[in-house]
Write a protein that holds these residues in place. Sequence first.
Motif, PDB file in Angstrom:
ATOM      1  N   SER A 242      -2.833  13.465  -1.729  1.00 30.62           N
ATOM      2  CA  SER A 242      -2.065  12.725  -0.720  1.00 30.62           C
ATOM      3  C   SER A 242      -2.924  12.418   0.500  1.00 30.62           C
ATOM      4  N   ARG A 243      -3.741  13.368   0.908  1.00 31.47           N
ATOM      5  CA  ARG A 243      -4.630  13.159   2.057  1.00 31.47           C
ATOM      6  C   ARG A 243      -5.603  12.016   1.765  1.00 31.47           C
TER       7      ARG A 243
ATOM      8  N   ARG B  54      -3.677   8.691   1.922  1.00 29.03           N
ATOM      9  CA  ARG B  54      -3.351   8.310   3.301  1.00 29.03           C
ATOM     10  C   ARG B  54      -4.600   7.859   4.049  1.00 29.03           C
ATOM     11  N   GLU B  55      -5.720   8.552   3.851  1.00 30.94           N
ATOM     12  CA  GLU B  55      -6.979   8.177   4.509  1.00 30.94           C
ATOM     13  C   GLU B  55      -7.444   6.790   4.073  1.00 30.94           C
TER      14      GLU B  55
ATOM     15  N   ARG C  44       0.841  -1.200   0.000  1.00 33.27           N
ATOM     16  CA  ARG C  44       0.000   0.000   0.000  1.00 33.27           C
ATOM     17  C   ARG C  44       0.877   1.252   0.000  1.00 33.27           C
TER      18      ARG C  44
ATOM     19  N   ARG D  74       0.711   4.705   1.984  1.00 35.56           N
ATOM     20  CA  ARG D  74       1.819   5.609   2.285  1.00 35.56           C
ATOM     21  C   ARG D  74       2.178   6.283   0.969  1.00 35.56           C
ATOM     22  N   VAL D  75       2.505   7.558   1.023  1.00 36.44           N
ATOM     23  CA  VAL D  75       2.761   8.324  -0.195  1.00 36.44           C
ATOM     24  C   VAL D  75       4.172   8.898  -0.149  1.00 36.44           C
TER      25      VAL D  75
END
Length: 130
Positions: free
Chosen positions: A78-79, A82-83, A55, A87-88
């Motif tokens: 990105s938010r 992540r939500e 992920r 992982r970014v």
Amino acid sequence: MARPTVKRARQLRRNMSAPERLLWQRLRQRPNGFKFRRQHPVGDYIVDFCCLSERFVIEVDGISHEMGSGPMQDDKRSRFLRENGFRVLRVAAARVMADADGTAEAIAARVASPLHRPADGPPPRTGEAR
């Protein structure tokens, strides 16, 4: 009939930027045994590269990401990722162009050793040993 994001992802795979092509040549070799996908749909977004088993998403950012509404759009994207448990890692296109091999090695190392491993529990407090 393919969903619009799948159709767009296929178009993006055919028209990858130079930094994306350089990085893909390395990531497709499965560094450290990790399988990466390119231009992969995640929700309404299409990420540059993704290791689904871990992920982990890699976004290659060119100069356009620094101008106008680019930073706000990147933050929103990105938010969302992540939500949704990803992982970014954002990588500058200039870094890829300067050292594609080193960038791919650094990405594989980051995938292999996440900063936090939830299965291990919280990290020890300062001064405490495990």
